[in-house]
Design an enzyme around this catalytic site. Structure first.
Site, PDB file in Angstrom:
ATOM      1  N   HIS A  44       0.803  -1.217   0.000  1.00 29.76           N
ATOM      2  CA  HIS A  44       0.000   0.000   0.000  1.00 29.76           C
ATOM      3  C   HIS A  44       0.834   1.265   0.000  1.00 29.76           C
ATOM      4  O   HIS A  44       0.288   2.367  -0.066  1.00 29.76           O
ATOM      5  CB  HIS A  44      -0.903   0.000   1.233  1.00 29.76           C
ATOM      6  CG  HIS A  44      -0.126  -0.160   2.516  1.00 29.76           C
ATOM      7  ND1 HIS A  44       0.328   0.914   3.226  1.00 29.76           N
ATOM      8  CD2 HIS A  44       0.289  -1.259   3.184  1.00 29.76           C
ATOM      9  CE1 HIS A  44       0.988   0.467   4.297  1.00 29.76           C
ATOM     10  NE2 HIS A  44       0.983  -0.836   4.287  1.00 29.76           N
ATOM     11  N   CYS A  45       2.162   1.159   0.096  1.00 28.24           N
ATOM     12  CA  CYS A  45       2.996   2.361   0.256  1.00 28.24           C
ATOM     13  C   CYS A  45       4.031   2.541  -0.847  1.00 28.24           C
ATOM     14  O   CYS A  45       3.986   3.527  -1.583  1.00 28.24           O
ATOM     15  CB  CYS A  45       3.704   2.327   1.616  1.00 28.24           C
ATOM     16  SG  CYS A  45       2.608   2.632   3.026  1.00 28.24           S
ATOM     17  N   ILE A  46       4.977   1.613  -0.956  1.00 27.86           N
ATOM     18  CA  ILE A  46       6.143   1.835  -1.809  1.00 27.86           C
ATOM     19  C   ILE A  46       5.774   2.043  -3.278  1.00 27.86           C
ATOM     20  O   ILE A  46       6.306   2.946  -3.931  1.00 27.86           O
ATOM     21  CB  ILE A  46       7.171   0.697  -1.651  1.00 27.86           C
ATOM     22  CG1 ILE A  46       7.572   0.556  -0.185  1.00 27.86           C
ATOM     23  CG2 ILE A  46       8.404   0.986  -2.498  1.00 27.86           C
ATOM     24  CD1 ILE A  46       8.131   1.815   0.429  1.00 27.86           C
ATOM     25  N   ASP A  79       2.972   5.712  -2.803  1.00 26.26           N
ATOM     26  CA  ASP A  79       3.222   7.011  -2.168  1.00 26.26           C
ATOM     27  C   ASP A  79       4.194   7.912  -2.918  1.00 26.26           C
ATOM     28  O   ASP A  79       3.931   9.120  -3.061  1.00 26.26           O
ATOM     29  CB  ASP A  79       3.704   6.817  -0.725  1.00 26.26           C
ATOM     30  CG  ASP A  79       2.652   6.156   0.155  1.00 26.26           C
ATOM     31  OD1 ASP A  79       1.542   5.885  -0.358  1.00 26.26           O
ATOM     32  OD2 ASP A  79       2.940   5.904   1.331  1.00 26.26           O
TER      33      ASP A  79
END
Length: 419
Positions: free
Chosen positions: A259-261, A264
């Site tokens: 969900h991030c790398i 974002d």
């Protein structure tokens, strides 16, 4: 009923936050638009990796309750927004869920309420998007209600750091807003770090993940040329890690997920292009490199089979682990999906095994689930370790396999071929 806090969005971010608040003795209301999620939680059933059914049952016994009725937001002293922000078609954050949640708060906003956004987004969102929507209520941020941003830092599956002991960054619309938000989190989080304002707090989260994204891209690029030069990159990283200062180990792999790398840093890159008119070249290059890794792994797999005199077309390839990281069931942005597509494009027959995944679907690709791990490993023409779950005895499996491709560098000896 008056709640100390209402948490909007009861997923992998909102639920652990709710759990810590409940443990601290706060009255906690959860709000979600999914009746299925709400009904399950009120019945003591979890839908996220880091909380068990027993954890949810304990929260409910302590007074936690979930609802789909937005009018109940009105009684909360603090509202924390923890909804998803996926990428939109143009590469920026899709703020539909955030805007919907903010409007729900705005329709029920009362003087003195503290509103905190935790959803990851681009710098300026809290001030430029959230604040105007909230002020449609007639109340003024920093005067009638408090507004802040505090980036989520949840790392699913991390047994050492959770919501309670991971430092919490907080930046308010005004210094007083920062203090109110910090006071709220200090009730159940060990360390609160005050940022200068909302933009600084928003950018801090993006810097954290952009740093990881770029360094992962660096070692992924090194993996490609080290293989061609006959250099063992895993041994290189081991040796470099002996330096007690100035170096942090990052490791190559079949691609980045979660969900991030993969998400974002694009918020930051999109924001730079949109507001300043030029590219954030480090981020865009890192994205390009990391996005090519599944195809690179597929080519390496093809070469492994070719070297054994086996055509990829018609070969049985077993993928071990299809989640985006080890020991969780989360499949978001998993590199296993583009890898399966690339292998299928070469004509391979794809099967998978994952102790955390019962059903795995890859659009356009027929995928067979292997129930007997050791039999499946022994029968496959090539086994690819995609995600190294702790349930796997990788060296034993490598010994059973005809050919074992280790994309995580965890096998010992020469029974496996490492990335």
């Amino acid at each position: 009923m008056t709640a100390d806090v209402v948490i909007l969005g009861l997923g992998y971010v909102g639920l652990p936050l709710a759990q810590e608040a409940v443990k601290a003795g706060l009255s906690v209301l959860g709000y979600d638009i999914s009746a299925r999620v709400v009904d399950a939680l009120n019945s003591g059933r979890s839908h996220v990796d880091d909380l068990s059914d027993d954890d949810i049952a304990a929260m409910v016994a302590a007074g936690f309750r979930a609802t789909t009725d937005e009018s109940e937001i009105r009684g909360a002293k603090t509202a924390v927004i923890c909804v998803p922000t996926p990428l939109s078609a143009d590469g920026g954050p899709d703020l539909n869920a955030v805007e919907s949640a903010v409007r729900s708060v705005a329709r029920n906003l009362q003087s003195g309420t503290t509103v905190i956004l935790e959803s990851t987004t681009y710098p300026g969102t809290t001030d430029e998007v959230v604040r105007p929507l909230l002020e449609e209520s007639g109340l003024v941020a920093g005067v009638d209600f408090n507004l802040a941003f505090s980036p989520e830092r949840i790392d699913p599956g991390n047994k050492q750091f959770g919501a309670h002991n991971t430092p919490k960054v907080v930046g308010g619309y005004t210094p007083a807003c920062t203090e109110r938000a910090a006071e709220f989190y200090s009730q159940f989080i060990e360390t609160v770090v005050r940022a200068k304002g909302t933009r600084e707090a928003e950018t801090a989260k993006l810097l954290e993940n952009t740093y990881r994204h770029i360094n992962i891209a660096l070692v992924n690029e090194m993996a490609k040329f080290c293989h061609q030069l006959g250099i063992d990159l895993w041994d290189v990283i081991r040796a470099a890690s002996s330096k007690p200062f100035g170096f942090q180990a990052f490791y190559p792999g079949p691609g980045v997920g979660g969900h991030c790398i993969p998400i974002d840093p694009n918020y930051l890159s999109h924001n730079v292009r949109a507001k300043l008119g030029y590219p954030f070249r480090f981020v865009e290059l890192a994205q390009e490199i990391n996005a090519t890794m599944p195809a690179y792994v597929a080519r390496r797999a093809q070469n492994i089979l070719n070297d054994a005199g086996k055509a990829t077309n018609g070969a049985n390839v077993l993928m071990l682990g299809v989640t985006y990281k080890a020991n969780i069931a989360d499949q978001r942005e998993s590199p296993a999906i583009p890898l399966a597509r690339a292998l299928a494009g070469l004509g391979a027959k794809i099967s998978f095994h994952d102790p955390h995944v019962e059903t795995w679907r890859v659009p356009g690709v027929d995928v067979l689930k292997v129930d007997d791990l050791e039999v499946g490993v022994a029968e496959a023409d090539l086994v690819i370790l995609v995600t190294n779950h702790s349930a796997y005895d990788v060296d034993r499996l490598a010994g059973l396999a005809k050919r074992f491709f280790d994309t995580r560098g965890v096998t010992q000896g020469d029974q496996a071929i490492r990335l």
